[in-house]
Design a protein around this motif. Structure first.
Motif, mmCIF file in Angstrom:
data_model
loop_
_atom_site.group_PDB
_atom_site.id
_atom_site.type_symbol
_atom_site.label_atom_id
_atom_site.label_comp_id
_atom_site.label_asym_id
_atom_site.label_seq_id
_atom_site.Cartn_x
_atom_site.Cartn_y
_atom_site.Cartn_z
ATOM 1 N N TYR A 31 0.837 -1.201 0.000
ATOM 2 C CA TYR A 31 0.000 0.000 0.000
ATOM 3 C C TYR A 31 0.873 1.253 0.000
ATOM 4 O O TYR A 31 0.642 2.188 -0.759
ATOM 5 N N LYS A 32 1.920 1.235 0.810
ATOM 6 C CA LYS A 32 2.823 2.379 0.878
ATOM 7 C C LYS A 32 3.637 2.512 -0.408
ATOM 8 O O LYS A 32 3.820 3.614 -0.926
ATOM 9 N N GLN A 33 4.127 1.417 -0.957
ATOM 10 C CA GLN A 33 4.960 1.452 -2.151
ATOM 11 C C GLN A 33 4.190 1.912 -3.387
ATOM 12 O O GLN A 33 4.736 2.585 -4.243
ATOM 13 N N THR A 34 2.948 1.522 -3.516
ATOM 14 C CA THR A 34 2.177 1.858 -4.717
ATOM 15 C C THR A 34 1.493 3.200 -4.613
ATOM 16 O O THR A 34 0.780 3.592 -5.527
ATOM 17 N N GLY A 35 1.689 3.916 -3.549
ATOM 18 C CA GLY A 35 1.082 5.235 -3.417
ATOM 19 C C GLY A 35 -0.305 5.127 -2.842
ATOM 20 O O GLY A 35 -1.275 4.970 -3.565
ATOM 21 N N SER A 36 -0.378 5.202 -1.558
ATOM 22 C CA SER A 36 -1.647 4.986 -0.881
ATOM 23 C C SER A 36 -2.715 5.969 -1.309
ATOM 24 O O SER A 36 -3.888 5.633 -1.356
ATOM 25 N N ALA A 37 -2.330 7.188 -1.655
ATOM 26 C CA ALA A 37 -3.322 8.188 -2.052
ATOM 27 C C ALA A 37 -3.169 8.600 -3.510
ATOM 28 O O ALA A 37 -3.844 9.510 -3.961
ATOM 29 N N ASP A 38 -2.265 7.959 -4.234
ATOM 30 C CA ASP A 38 -2.044 8.322 -5.636
ATOM 31 C C ASP A 38 -3.163 7.797 -6.518
ATOM 32 O O ASP A 38 -3.812 6.805 -6.197
ATOM 33 N N TRP A 39 -3.345 8.444 -7.630
ATOM 34 C CA TRP A 39 -4.354 8.020 -8.599
ATOM 35 C C TRP A 39 -3.638 7.487 -9.822
ATOM 36 O O TRP A 39 -2.472 7.790 -10.062
ATOM 37 N N ALA A 40 -4.339 6.707 -10.575
ATOM 38 C CA ALA A 40 -3.791 6.176 -11.820
ATOM 39 C C ALA A 40 -4.947 5.951 -12.778
ATOM 40 O O ALA A 40 -5.983 5.426 -12.383
ATOM 41 N N ILE A 41 -4.772 6.376 -13.991
ATOM 42 C CA ILE A 41 -5.763 6.137 -15.037
ATOM 43 C C ILE A 41 -5.015 5.645 -16.275
ATOM 44 O O ILE A 41 -4.008 6.225 -16.659
ATOM 45 N N ASN A 42 -5.499 4.580 -16.855
ATOM 46 C CA ASN A 42 -4.983 4.116 -18.144
ATOM 47 C C ASN A 42 -5.915 4.679 -19.204
ATOM 48 O O ASN A 42 -7.127 4.475 -19.128
ATOM 49 N N VAL A 60 -15.031 9.744 -35.507
ATOM 50 C CA VAL A 60 -15.546 9.318 -34.203
ATOM 51 C C VAL A 60 -14.353 8.942 -33.329
ATOM 52 O O VAL A 60 -13.487 8.165 -33.750
ATOM 53 N N VAL A 61 -14.314 9.501 -32.128
ATOM 54 C CA VAL A 61 -13.213 9.236 -31.199
ATOM 55 C C VAL A 61 -13.787 8.668 -29.912
ATOM 56 O O VAL A 61 -14.679 9.263 -29.299
ATOM 57 N N HIS A 62 -13.270 7.506 -29.525
ATOM 58 C CA HIS A 62 -13.608 6.907 -28.228
ATOM 59 C C HIS A 62 -12.424 7.121 -27.302
ATOM 60 O O HIS A 62 -11.306 6.683 -27.602
ATOM 61 N N VAL A 63 -12.665 7.804 -26.182
ATOM 62 C CA VAL A 63 -11.645 7.976 -25.150
ATOM 63 C C VAL A 63 -11.948 6.923 -24.093
ATOM 64 O O VAL A 63 -12.942 7.018 -23.377
ATOM 65 N N ARG A 64 -11.105 5.919 -24.026
ATOM 66 C CA ARG A 64 -11.314 4.820 -23.081
ATOM 67 C C ARG A 64 -10.373 5.019 -21.898
ATOM 68 O O ARG A 64 -9.155 5.036 -22.059
ATOM 69 N N SER A 65 -10.975 5.178 -20.719
ATOM 70 C CA SER A 65 -10.216 5.427 -19.492
ATOM 71 C C SER A 65 -10.514 4.314 -18.503
ATOM 72 O O SER A 65 -11.673 3.977 -18.282
ATOM 73 N N LYS A 66 -9.459 3.778 -17.918
ATOM 74 C CA LYS A 66 -9.646 2.710 -16.935
ATOM 75 C C LYS A 66 -8.937 3.063 -15.640
ATOM 76 O O LYS A 66 -7.787 3.487 -15.640
ATOM 77 N N ASN A 67 -9.650 2.879 -14.533
ATOM 78 C CA ASN A 67 -9.080 3.059 -13.204
ATOM 79 C C ASN A 67 -8.578 1.688 -12.739
ATOM 80 O O ASN A 67 -9.369 0.842 -12.357
ATOM 81 N N PRO A 125 -13.624 1.537 -8.895
ATOM 82 C CA PRO A 125 -12.474 0.631 -8.914
ATOM 83 C C PRO A 125 -12.525 -0.339 -10.097
ATOM 84 O O PRO A 125 -13.558 -0.957 -10.353
ATOM 85 N N ASN A 126 -11.427 -0.404 -10.824
ATOM 86 C CA ASN A 126 -11.258 -1.311 -11.965
ATOM 87 C C ASN A 126 -12.297 -1.109 -13.065
ATOM 88 O O ASN A 126 -12.482 -1.990 -13.900
ATOM 89 N N ALA A 127 -12.964 0.027 -13.079
ATOM 90 C CA ALA A 127 -13.982 0.296 -14.097
ATOM 91 C C ALA A 127 -13.354 0.966 -15.311
ATOM 92 O O ALA A 127 -12.405 1.733 -15.186
ATOM 93 N N GLU A 128 -13.904 0.666 -16.484
ATOM 94 C CA GLU A 128 -13.463 1.306 -17.716
ATOM 95 C C GLU A 128 -14.587 2.180 -18.242
ATOM 96 O O GLU A 128 -15.732 1.744 -18.334
ATOM 97 N N MET A 129 -14.238 3.405 -18.584
ATOM 98 C CA MET A 129 -15.210 4.367 -19.113
ATOM 99 C C MET A 129 -14.945 4.559 -20.602
ATOM 100 O O MET A 129 -13.813 4.457 -21.059
ATOM 101 N N ASP A 130 -16.000 4.856 -21.343
ATOM 102 C CA ASP A 130 -15.885 5.109 -22.777
ATOM 103 C C ASP A 130 -16.606 6.417 -23.075
ATOM 104 O O ASP A 130 -17.830 6.464 -23.072
ATOM 105 N N ASP A 131 -15.840 7.469 -23.286
ATOM 106 C CA ASP A 131 -16.400 8.770 -23.659
ATOM 107 C C ASP A 131 -16.243 8.927 -25.157
ATOM 108 O O ASP A 131 -15.129 8.880 -25.666
ATOM 109 N N MET A 132 -17.346 9.114 -25.864
ATOM 110 C CA MET A 132 -17.310 9.203 -27.319
ATOM 111 C C MET A 132 -17.711 10.609 -27.751
ATOM 112 O O MET A 132 -18.671 11.173 -27.268
#
Length: 177
Positions: A31-42, A60-67, A125-132
């Motif tokens: 938890y400490k090594q991976t950044g307990s309060a850090d965010w990450a988006i793919n 048409v552009v799909h912006v796919r973001s995953k937490n 958590p672990n959700a993927e969003m698709d903004d088009m």
């Protein structure tokens, strides 16, 4: 004198306690090594060209973001967070071997991907969003597309400027006939 059963029971309880302590310590370390309060988006972009009319096409552009994290990550407009999609036209008269930076061309369109979210955007958590989003462009147009997410951390950096983290993804698309 204790029976063999009592001794075995004691050893098993002791081993269980040791395993729980080691597992808890390992979890805290991770938890400490991976950044307990850090965010990450793919984030990635996917494009598609569709016929529209005459010499115009829909890009048409799909912006796919995953937490990828195991907690909710939120963007908040009140904190000046943003999530944008920008389109820059690449000039058609460039010389060979010219290297350009991102967003070097003429800005021809911009979309606020947080629009219509009520001022916030939650990534579960672990959700993927698709903004088009899409834009109508003439054939033979070449555009650079950038999606960018900015998060204000609420603090100031060493120069007194707002502490901002961001992530972006870019691609190039050509509107074919």
């Amino acid at each position: 004198m204790k029976s063999s059963f009592e001794k075995a029971d004691f050893v098993l309880r002791l081993l269980t306690f040791v395993a729980i302590v080691i597992g808890g310590g390992w979890t805290a370390y991770q938890y400490k090594q991976t950044g307990s309060a850090d965010w990450a988006i793919n984030m990635r972009l996917e494009t598609e060209i569709l016929p529209y009319r005459d010499d115009l096409r829909l890009l048409v552009v799909h912006v796919r973001s995953k937490n990828p994290r195991n907690y909710v990550f939120e963007l908040n407009r009140d904190s000046k967070d943003s999530f944008e999609l920008r389109f820059h036209k690449i000039s058609s008269d460039l010389k060979a071997n010219v290297i350009l930076d991102e967003e070097n061309g003429q800005l021809i369109g911009k979309a606020d991907l947080m629009q219509g979210t009520g001022g916030g955007y939650a990534f579960l958590p672990n959700a993927e969003m698709d903004d088009m989003r899409y834009i109508v462009l003439p054939i033979n147009t070449v555009v650079e597309i950038t999606a960018e997410m900015q998060i204000h951390n609420g603090d100031a950096d060493e120069q007194g400027k707002p502490d901002v983290d961001f992530i972006s993804a870019s691609t190039i698309a050509r509107v074919n006939p």
